[in-house]
Design a protein around this motif. Sequence first.
Motif, PDB file in Angstrom:
ATOM      1  N   GLU A 194       3.190  10.289  44.185  1.00 29.95           N
ATOM      2  CA  GLU A 194       3.696  11.266  43.220  1.00 29.95           C
ATOM      3  C   GLU A 194       3.838  10.610  41.860  1.00 29.95           C
ATOM      4  O   GLU A 194       4.227   9.445  41.756  1.00 29.95           O
ATOM      5  CB  GLU A 194       5.056  11.817  43.654  1.00 29.95           C
ATOM      6  N   TYR A 195       3.530  11.381  40.833  1.00 26.28           N
ATOM      7  CA  TYR A 195       3.658  10.938  39.450  1.00 26.28           C
ATOM      8  C   TYR A 195       4.796  11.705  38.805  1.00 26.28           C
ATOM      9  O   TYR A 195       5.022  12.878  39.105  1.00 26.28           O
ATOM     10  CB  TYR A 195       2.361  11.192  38.681  1.00 26.28           C
ATOM     11  N   SER A 196       5.516  11.038  37.914  1.00 27.72           N
ATOM     12  CA  SER A 196       6.597  11.695  37.185  1.00 27.72           C
ATOM     13  C   SER A 196       6.750  11.045  35.812  1.00 27.72           C
ATOM     14  O   SER A 196       6.238   9.956  35.557  1.00 27.72           O
ATOM     15  CB  SER A 196       7.911  11.600  37.961  1.00 27.72           C
ATOM     16  N   SER A 227       1.744  15.414  42.821  1.00 24.35           N
ATOM     17  CA  SER A 227       0.728  14.576  43.440  1.00 24.35           C
ATOM     18  C   SER A 227      -0.561  14.690  42.628  1.00 24.35           C
ATOM     19  O   SER A 227      -0.703  15.586  41.790  1.00 24.35           O
ATOM     20  CB  SER A 227       0.476  15.030  44.876  1.00 24.35           C
ATOM     21  N   GLY A 256       7.997  18.607  36.779  1.00 27.13           N
ATOM     22  CA  GLY A 256       8.532  17.864  37.916  1.00 27.13           C
ATOM     23  C   GLY A 256       7.486  16.934  38.505  1.00 27.13           C
ATOM     24  O   GLY A 256       6.348  16.878  38.053  1.00 27.13           O
ATOM     25  N   LYS A 257       7.884  16.210  39.545  1.00 28.32           N
ATOM     26  CA  LYS A 257       6.978  15.269  40.208  1.00 28.32           C
ATOM     27  C   LYS A 257       5.779  16.023  40.767  1.00 28.32           C
ATOM     28  O   LYS A 257       5.915  17.138  41.270  1.00 28.32           O
ATOM     29  CB  LYS A 257       7.693  14.551  41.347  1.00 28.32           C
ATOM     30  N   THR A 280       8.656   9.182  32.761  1.00 26.39           N
ATOM     31  CA  THR A 280       9.733   8.226  32.501  1.00 26.39           C
ATOM     32  C   THR A 280      10.562   8.782  31.337  1.00 26.39           C
ATOM     33  O   THR A 280      10.249   9.844  30.782  1.00 26.39           O
ATOM     34  CB  THR A 280       9.161   6.852  32.105  1.00 26.39           C
ATOM     35  N   ILE A 305       4.589   7.407  32.254  1.00 26.93           N
ATOM     36  CA  ILE A 305       4.783   8.009  33.567  1.00 26.93           C
ATOM     37  C   ILE A 305       5.008   6.901  34.575  1.00 26.93           C
ATOM     38  O   ILE A 305       4.751   5.726  34.297  1.00 26.93           O
ATOM     39  CB  ILE A 305       3.587   8.888  34.004  1.00 26.93           C
ATOM     40  N   GLU A 306       5.498   7.291  35.747  1.00 24.75           N
ATOM     41  CA  GLU A 306       5.630   6.337  36.830  1.00 24.75           C
ATOM     42  C   GLU A 306       5.001   6.923  38.085  1.00 24.75           C
ATOM     43  O   GLU A 306       4.831   8.139  38.197  1.00 24.75           O
ATOM     44  CB  GLU A 306       7.086   5.947  37.071  1.00 24.75           C
ATOM     45  N   LYS A 307       4.660   6.035  38.987  1.00 22.87           N
ATOM     46  CA  LYS A 307       3.954   6.412  40.212  1.00 22.87           C
ATOM     47  C   LYS A 307       4.780   5.934  41.390  1.00 22.87           C
ATOM     48  O   LYS A 307       5.190   4.764  41.433  1.00 22.87           O
ATOM     49  CB  LYS A 307       2.578   5.745  40.194  1.00 22.87           C
ATOM     50  N   GLU A 308       5.029   6.829  42.332  1.00 20.25           N
ATOM     51  CA  GLU A 308       5.775   6.471  43.531  1.00 20.25           C
ATOM     52  C   GLU A 308       4.867   6.695  44.738  1.00 20.25           C
ATOM     53  O   GLU A 308       4.318   7.782  44.912  1.00 20.25           O
ATOM     54  CB  GLU A 308       7.034   7.338  43.643  1.00 20.25           C
ATOM     55  N   LEU A 312       3.570  17.328  34.165  1.00 13.08           N
ATOM     56  CA  LEU A 312       4.600  16.481  34.769  1.00 13.08           C
ATOM     57  C   LEU A 312       5.995  16.830  34.263  1.00 13.08           C
ATOM     58  O   LEU A 312       6.990  16.496  34.905  1.00 13.08           O
ATOM     59  CB  LEU A 312       4.279  15.001  34.546  1.00 13.08           C
TER      60      LEU A 312
END
Length: 119
Positions: free
Chosen positions: A78-80, A36, A33-34, A82, A65-68, A30
């Motif tokens: 997508e995960y990225s 899936s 970058g972002k 924090t 991490i965060e999930k969009e 991660l």
Amino acid sequence: MKLREEYTCPLELTHDITKGKWKPIILWQLGKGKMSLSQLERDIKGVNQKMLLEQLKELLDFGVIEKESFEGYPLKVEYSLTERGHKLLQAIVIMQSIGIDLMKENGMFDVLKEQGFID
């Protein structure tokens, strides 16, 4: 994973967040970058989807991490990292550097070349 009632020191808590075979590797991926879920599955050799989802959930719970999620079909997520995740990634980069040094000392140059760590 939930916080325990008692910790010896803050490092013990951080260890709980990152312990396991896959979490540091997920954070490393991660850091690029972002990504899936399917990208992470492709890029992390040997992890199955169930384990990956479990590890991602724990990292989400700790705010690493965060999930969009995106509307539409098929569902896209997508995960990225924090800010906290980026801090942990700095520690992982240092640990990886030590691993590279140890692999060089033990003549594992082919593996390092194959993975793109050295020319």
